[in-house]
Design an enzyme around this catalytic site. Structure first.
Site, PDB file in Angstrom:
ATOM      1  N   ARG A 130       0.791  -1.162  -0.014  1.00 50.94           N
ATOM      2  CA  ARG A 130       0.131   0.064  -0.010  1.00 50.94           C
ATOM      3  C   ARG A 130       0.910   1.263  -0.020  1.00 50.94           C
ATOM      4  NH1 ARG A 130      -2.037   0.946   4.067  1.00 50.94           N
ATOM      5  NH2 ARG A 130      -1.190  -0.539   5.379  1.00 50.94           N
TER       6      ARG A 130
ATOM      7  N   LYS B 280      -8.591  -2.506   0.977  1.00 50.04           N
ATOM      8  CA  LYS B 280      -8.545  -1.313   2.048  1.00 50.04           C
ATOM      9  C   LYS B 280      -9.389  -0.159   2.017  1.00 50.04           C
ATOM     10  CE  LYS B 280      -5.971  -3.961   5.038  1.00 50.04           C
ATOM     11  NZ  LYS B 280      -7.083  -4.548   6.203  1.00 50.04           N
TER      12      LYS B 280
END
Length: 528
Positions: free
Chosen positions: A55, A198
């Site tokens: 990420r 996410k």
């Protein structure tokens, strides 16, 4: 069967749109159209996420809007951007998607309880991304798909195309932009699939507390006889996924859950497990789940298409995504009763915290807001002592409200349902990393079993003089000498000094949250 759908209502006019393709067709498309897609020997699709293999939290932006700005915890987790910047990035994403020969659209649900679920639409140009979200969201039945209607939340994944660095507020060519009011997430400049997963979790983390529901970064299991659940919170590497794979109990999920007035439910339809050093001995459930229908990310295949799980030449963050029903003891639908036990996992590389301790409600809130673990130091930096890591609510990067909001809902629900509270150290004992030994998985499993059986509710205990919680001093099947951390150290003075140092790190970290905490929670801080 015709899987096509029009996306003109989203400003997309590509003629060939594939809607909710089954995995077999997505495999065919991936092998035909993706650059490097392959099929592993056991049948999982192997895909590569390009330059980004994790990420990009510094590139996440949230639109500052009058309707939500007073609810959002602004700062390094939720970096604000204006709606004009969002609109520019959204248009850039649409322009890119409109140049593609074909697009993929997947409609699915987030949340197994129909009362609280969110309808999510994913629009992307890579079959790998479509299969990943087919795996990670809850897959609708044919009937549910017919009546799916307008989605609550749309992801535009144009990750192959960069953001324009000259756009106001951009920090790089990667941008992950969320508009809570528009119900949209725009991805530019990163092909890492975890950004979509996410992104959905972040949206749930905003809307669930508004309904009095606690969204949680935790794994969950349930008692097969009673249906009562247990929650396992913990940062990466503390054992959330490993310890939730418990053949004696039902698996509800390995990562994201909600706690409502009715009980708990999984947000996701799949699991996203670390694949580094995976073996059939260490993680039999996960190993067998990485088969046809699963996605393996950034792994290296050998000459016979077997996966070399020890190879980290692409990234240490190799992962596998698979539908939750690939785990034999998963309970479908993934819902369960209220938790009898809430367990905070920490991998304490300092070797200070006990293998298991019982927490009061105030200690629970303090440790929940702290979200502590300690990583083994990286030798390349020449640092040989552990590094403390704190992530509020054990999920800091995905929170939208201030951490105290989630802590208050947790405390309220634990009080209402008489949940017992535990801190379990899966890290070191007898000394810090390099001196002591890692607490064995066998001992940790015995501790978790004793928590679930109720054996520890009345077990012998003594107060920890520094941290103030109750150390459990007798656990069936666990050597007594490891349960009191100070006794397990050969050098008692070194233990006292290290405990004092760790207590200081806790107190320093908590300064950020002290203003929003009650006197009772502040009193639960370690004593230095």
């Amino acid at each position: 069967m015709n899987h096509s759908i029009s996306l003109s209502q989203h400003g997309l006019n590509v003629g060939e749109v594939h809607h909710n393709l089954p995995p077999s067709e997505l495999y065919e498309h991936a092998i035909r159209w993706e650059k490097n897609a392959r099929i592993a020997g056991k049948g999982a699709l192997v895909a590569y996420s390009g330059e980004k293999t994790g990420r990009s939290p510094k590139d996440k932006r949230v639109v500052k809007h009058p309707d939500s700005e007073n609810n959002v915890w602004w700062g390094p987790v939720n970096i604000p951007c204006d709606h004009n910047t969002f609109a520019i990035n959204r248009q850039r994403a649409l322009d890119y998607l409109n140049t593609r020969d074909r697009l993929y659209c997947f409609d699915g649900f987030a949340g197994w309880d129909p009362k609280y679920r969110i309808k999510v639409r994913v629009i992307c140009s890579r079959p790998y991304h479509a299969l990943f979200m087919h795996t990670m969201l809850i897959r609708p039945t044919k009937e549910e798909l017919k009546t799916f209607g307008t989605p609550d939340f749309v992801i535009f994944n144009s990750g192959e195309f960069p953001a324009n660095r000259l756009t106001t507020g951009m920090g790089s060519t990667t941008s992950v932009d969320l508009s809570l009011e528009d119900g949209e997430l725009v991805i530019l400049g990163t092909e890492y699939a975890g950004e979509m997963k996410k992104g959905v979790f972040t949206v749930v983390n905003y809307f669930a507390p508004k309904r009095g529901v606690l969204s949680m970064h935790c794994s969950a299991t349930a008692n097969k006889a009673t249906g009562a659940s247990s929650l396992l919170f913990g940062l990466s590497g503390t054992g959330k996924t490993t310890l939730s794979a418990d053949p004696k109990r039902h698996l509800i999920g390995d990562d994201e859950h909600c706690w409502s007035d009715e009980g708990i439910f999984n947000i996701e339809g799949g699991c996203y497990a670390k694949a580094i050093n995976l073996t059939p001995e260490s993680e039999p459930d996960i190993f067998q789940a990485l088969r046809f229908g699963a996605v393996l990310e950034n792994v290296v295949l050998d000459d016979e298409h077997g996966v070399d799980y020890t190879d980290t030449s692409i990234t240490q963050n190799t992962r596998g995504a698979y539908p939750i029903e690939f785990i034999a003891n998963a309970k479908i639908p993934c819902v369960a009763g209220h938790p009898t036990d809430v367990i905070f996992l920490t991998c304490d590389a300092f070797g200070v915290l006990p293998p298991v301790s019982s927490l009061s409600p105030a200690h629970a809130m303090y440790h929940f807001i702290s979200g502590y673990t300690a990583k083994v130091a990286g030798t390349e930096m020449g640092v040989n002592e552990p590094q403390a890591t704190f992530s509020p609510c054990f999920g800091g990067p995905f929170l939208v409200w201030h951490p105290s909001k989630y802590a208050e809902i947790l405390a309220d629900k634990m009080r209402k349902h008489n949940s017992r509270l535990w801190l379990v150290n899966t890290g070191w004992g007898g000394g810090p990393h390099g001196v002591g030994k890692r607490i064995s998985l066998k001992s940790t499993r015995a501790i978790i079993d004793a928590i679930h059986s109720g054996a520890l509710a009345s077990a012998k205990r003594e107060r920890d003089p520094v941290f103030g919680f109750d150390i459990i001093t007798e656990v069936p099947g666990v050597p007594a000498e490891i349960l009191r951390p100070r006794d397990s150290w050969a050098d008692k003075a070194a233990y006292d000094a290290t405990a004092k140092k760790l207590a200081g790190l806790f107190n320093k970290n908590f300064e950020t949250y002290a203003a929003g905490a009650s006197d009772e929670v502040l009193a639960a801080a370690p004593k230095v």
